[in-house]
Write a protein that holds these residues in place. Structure first.
Motif, mmCIF file in Angstrom:
data_model
loop_
_atom_site.group_PDB
_atom_site.id
_atom_site.type_symbol
_atom_site.label_atom_id
_atom_site.label_comp_id
_atom_site.label_asym_id
_atom_site.label_seq_id
_atom_site.Cartn_x
_atom_site.Cartn_y
_atom_site.Cartn_z
ATOM 1 N N ILE A 49 69.109 29.308 -13.473
ATOM 2 C CA ILE A 49 69.811 29.341 -14.755
ATOM 3 C C ILE A 49 70.293 27.942 -15.140
ATOM 4 C CG2 ILE A 49 71.887 30.217 -15.912
ATOM 5 C CD1 ILE A 49 71.531 32.787 -14.215
ATOM 6 N N SER A 50 70.848 27.233 -14.180
ATOM 7 C CA SER A 50 71.329 25.875 -14.450
ATOM 8 C C SER A 50 70.192 24.954 -14.855
ATOM 9 C CB SER A 50 72.049 25.316 -13.222
ATOM 10 O OG SER A 50 73.176 26.107 -12.886
ATOM 11 N N ALA A 51 69.032 25.103 -14.217
ATOM 12 C CA ALA A 51 67.892 24.245 -14.526
ATOM 13 C C ALA A 51 67.338 24.523 -15.916
ATOM 14 C CB ALA A 51 66.794 24.435 -13.475
ATOM 15 N N ILE A 52 67.340 25.790 -16.330
ATOM 16 C CA ILE A 52 66.746 26.150 -17.626
ATOM 17 C C ILE A 52 67.709 25.891 -18.775
ATOM 18 C CG2 ILE A 52 65.845 28.060 -19.017
ATOM 19 C CD1 ILE A 52 64.811 29.297 -16.415
ATOM 20 N N PHE A 53 68.973 26.302 -18.600
ATOM 21 C CA PHE A 53 69.909 26.279 -19.722
ATOM 22 C C PHE A 53 70.945 25.155 -19.631
ATOM 23 C CE2 PHE A 53 68.443 30.671 -19.222
ATOM 24 C CZ PHE A 53 67.947 30.911 -20.488
ATOM 25 N N GLY A 54 70.973 24.453 -18.512
ATOM 26 C CA GLY A 54 71.907 23.348 -18.380
ATOM 27 C C GLY A 54 73.350 23.771 -18.184
ATOM 28 N N CYS A 55 73.578 25.026 -17.846
ATOM 29 C CA CYS A 55 74.932 25.516 -17.578
ATOM 30 C C CYS A 55 74.835 26.668 -16.594
ATOM 31 C CB CYS A 55 75.639 25.961 -18.864
ATOM 32 S SG CYS A 55 74.806 27.308 -19.717
ATOM 33 N N SER A 56 75.978 27.062 -16.074
ATOM 34 C CA SER A 56 76.013 28.114 -15.060
ATOM 35 C C SER A 56 76.868 29.271 -15.536
ATOM 36 C CB SER A 56 76.571 27.556 -13.740
ATOM 37 O OG SER A 56 76.596 28.555 -12.745
ATOM 38 N N TYR A 57 76.478 30.476 -15.127
ATOM 39 C CA TYR A 57 77.244 31.686 -15.423
ATOM 40 C C TYR A 57 77.606 32.356 -14.098
ATOM 41 C CZ TYR A 57 75.691 31.385 -20.307
ATOM 42 O OH TYR A 57 75.449 30.980 -21.600
ATOM 43 N N PRO A 58 78.863 32.731 -13.899
ATOM 44 C CA PRO A 58 79.223 33.451 -12.671
ATOM 45 C C PRO A 58 78.408 34.742 -12.542
ATOM 46 C CG PRO A 58 81.193 32.748 -13.857
ATOM 47 C CD PRO A 58 80.037 32.485 -14.767
ATOM 48 N N ILE A 59 77.820 34.946 -11.388
ATOM 49 C CA ILE A 59 77.020 36.141 -11.131
ATOM 50 C C ILE A 59 77.843 37.092 -10.276
ATOM 51 C CG2 ILE A 59 74.905 37.037 -10.091
ATOM 52 C CD1 ILE A 59 73.582 34.369 -10.682
#
Length: 273
Positions: A49-59
């Motif tokens: 997710i970080s690589a594609i969207f440049g941000c992270s979401y808590p899973i």
């Protein structure tokens, strides 16, 4: 040179990861193939997710739905069948995914987890979760969320064309997991047939003339038209709605006395039913 606190925290993190891996390797009986769980892939999903969207979401781990209460069983019988498993979701900030894939095929389970995570990220970025916070009727919100799901799948397939096959696989799995149509009350079957139509369609094209929307606002607007055109509003007879009330109020299926819930519970408390 690293500070002492950093060394300690790093050692604690490695020890925790080791303990988790050890537990996962021995969580099932020796003769039972282990299923792939969210903890096995969460780190890789976060990196993806970080690589594609440049941000992270808590899973986070999706929770089982609450158990049905006696009142919901009696007075909401027309809403069967009830949800009995964890499902992916997002509130726009965090992602909730099923804690256990129930699959022993590592490759397949990883593919499905990857699709579920990216689907929820697309929905979070679109603002799909705002639909349920706008005071819409449950039917309108459900149809709008279905349109949002279709639009998110199409957007994901456009962004990452290689994910198209995995999206279709997840749709087939979801369709196969649906309860039999016979378990749905008659008023809910048109909506269920609409759900099955969407799940059985290709994610890259508009399913049966149903538009792929650009925003939650468009989804709400088109949902109103779809409800009207497909006649999704349940047509429940007065007898069907009032059956539980008649039985408890009059002691039998005689006169139709439809009482508000508060009045009914008041009479129960005062033993006047």
């Amino acid at each position: 040179m690293a500070e002492a606190e950093e060394v300690i925290s790093d050692a604690a993190r490695h020890a925790t990861v080791f303990a988790q891996d050890l537990w996962r390797r021995h969580r099932t009986a020796p003769d039972t193939p282990p299923t792939v769980v969210l903890a096995d892939v969460a780190t890789r999903l976060d990196l993806l997710i970080s690589a594609i969207f440049g941000c992270s979401y808590p899973i986070r781990r999706a929770q089982l739905p609450p158990r049905a209460t006696f009142l919901s069983i009696v007075f909401k019988r027309h809403q069967k069948p009830r949800l009995r498993r964890q499902i992916p979701a997002t509130n726009g900030v965090s992602l909730w995914l099923p804690p256990d894939s129930q699959l022993t095929n590592v490759a397949l389970a990883t593919r499905l987890y990857r699709v579920m995570a990216l689907q929820q990220v697309i929905r979070a970025r679109r603002g799909s979760a705002t639909i349920v916070n706008q005071g819409q009727t449950p039917l309108l919100a459900d149809v709008a969320l279905l349109l949002e799901a279709c639009a998110a799948d199409a957007a994901l397939a456009t962004l990452l064309p290689g994910m198209t096959g995995s999206i279709q696989t997840l749709r087939r799995e979801a369709l196969a997991a649906r309860p039999p149509l016979s378990q749905f009350p008659e008023p809910r079957r048109p909506l269920e047939q609409f759900v099955r139509q969407l799940l059985g369609s290709e994610c890259t094209v508009s399913p049966g003339g149903i538009p792929l929307t650009d925003s939650p606002e468009q989804s709400l607007s088109h949902a109103q038209r779809i409800i009207r055109d497909l006649q999704l509003v349940p047509r429940v007879s007065v007898n069907a709605i009032s059956a539980p009330f008649r039985w408890y109020v009059t002691g039998g299926p005689g006169n139709c006395a439809l009482l508000p819930m508060t009045t009914y519970l008041e009479r129960v408390a005062n033993k006047r039913v």
